[in-house]
Design an enzyme around this catalytic site. Sequence first.
Site, short mmCIF file in Angstrom:
data_model
loop_
_atom_site.label_atom_id
_atom_site.label_comp_id
_atom_site.label_asym_id
_atom_site.label_seq_id
_atom_site.Cartn_x
_atom_site.Cartn_y
_atom_site.Cartn_z
N ILE A 139 0.23 0.43 -2.64
CA ILE A 139 0.67 -0.96 -2.69
C ILE A 139 0.05 -1.71 -1.52
O ILE A 139 0.20 -1.31 -0.36
CB ILE A 139 2.21 -1.06 -2.64
CG1 ILE A 139 2.85 -0.13 -3.69
CG2 ILE A 139 2.64 -2.51 -2.85
CD1 ILE A 139 2.39 -0.34 -5.12
N LYS A 140 -0.67 -2.79 -1.83
CA LYS A 140 -1.37 -3.56 -0.79
C LYS A 140 -0.46 -4.64 -0.22
O LYS A 140 0.11 -5.45 -0.95
CB LYS A 140 -2.62 -4.23 -1.37
CG LYS A 140 -3.79 -3.30 -1.53
CD LYS A 140 -4.97 -4.00 -2.17
CE LYS A 140 -5.87 -4.65 -1.16
NZ LYS A 140 -7.11 -5.15 -1.78
N ILE A 141 -0.36 -4.64 1.10
CA ILE A 141 0.44 -5.64 1.82
C ILE A 141 -0.45 -6.28 2.88
O ILE A 141 -1.07 -5.57 3.68
CB ILE A 141 1.67 -5.00 2.48
CG1 ILE A 141 2.58 -4.37 1.41
CG2 ILE A 141 2.44 -6.01 3.31
CD1 ILE A 141 3.78 -3.63 1.96
#
Length: 368
Positions: A139-141
């Site tokens: 998951i890209k944050i």
Amino acid sequence: MTTPTQKLSDAGVSIWLDDLSRQRLTSGNLQKLIDTENVVGVTTNPTIFAAALADGESYREQVAELAAADTSVDDAVFRITTDDVRDACDLFAPIAEATQGVDGRVSIEVDPRLAQDADATSAMAQKLSQTIDRPNALIKIPATEKGLPSIAATVAEGISVNVTLIFSLERYRGVINAYMEGLERALENGKDLSTIHSVASFFVSRVDTEIDKRLDAVGSSEATALKGKAGLANARLAYQVYEQSLDTERWKRLAAAGANPQRPLWASTGVKDPSLPDTLYVTELVAPNTVNTMPEKTLDATFDHAEVTGDTVTGTYEQSAEVLDAIAEQGVSYQEVVAQLETEGLQKFDASWEELLSTVRAALDAAR
């Protein structure tokens, strides 16, 4: 003959493709890149999905189903993008298994409109992870100041994270700290640290583009001689920060508990300046335990003619610091540049997200 991409792999660089589309999945193109060009992962972002959806043919059937079910635009985008990422995760599952989860990774970004809201970002990260339901999803944050608590909170839940839009060494230190904090909390929560993985996406070419523009404005021969050097110097110093972080007592305690290091990932590796070699940000950033995510054009150029000569990062730190010092002496502010790039990066993703929503809205309307 050993190909340049195989040499990169042998040198400890994981090659990820910075692109994904349903057409790429269904045509066998992605599998071909895995088989022939040593691709072991994929990164996506709102811009990539906006481009994929603009070619509507591959999505027509699903859009018709979503339209018939009266699905909202936001929900449709969520369904379409998570379906593509889940399918890509399945394609890369054998690589994930063979590398104990280090590679075979597919990244998907949280809605960029949430970048300044830590709680909403954390909630969206959990929703994405649960919906995709694959151990090799990342998951890209975004690494905004407000994103750092989201990174720690997401890792604490046992979710693997790709921290994106990192431009400065100072922010990168904050990212490493957030990852370690998340691991410490995960350990307290009884999570198995060996199942949590992370990469820190450090952007390269955008740094050169902005700093070179400012060096041009200075106009001196000294300034001109420094063009095309800032991005590499910045990234190489980031690798030094990474190495230093692994030498701390804090990290050693986590590693003893089974934690995986957060690998540096070189992003924005397509060369923008035509006067520079088209594989510059690949061949000059070779170091063990790194990832280089490449647009297909850069990947193909690398496979075709990159000259890979082994580690080009370790031992360059003093020289790299001198480059950044020399740029500062020309009156170019590093802090100003990295702050501007973060703001612009978020704006680009916001604009791409709006474009994505607009494309899906039009497709849903046409199918109704």
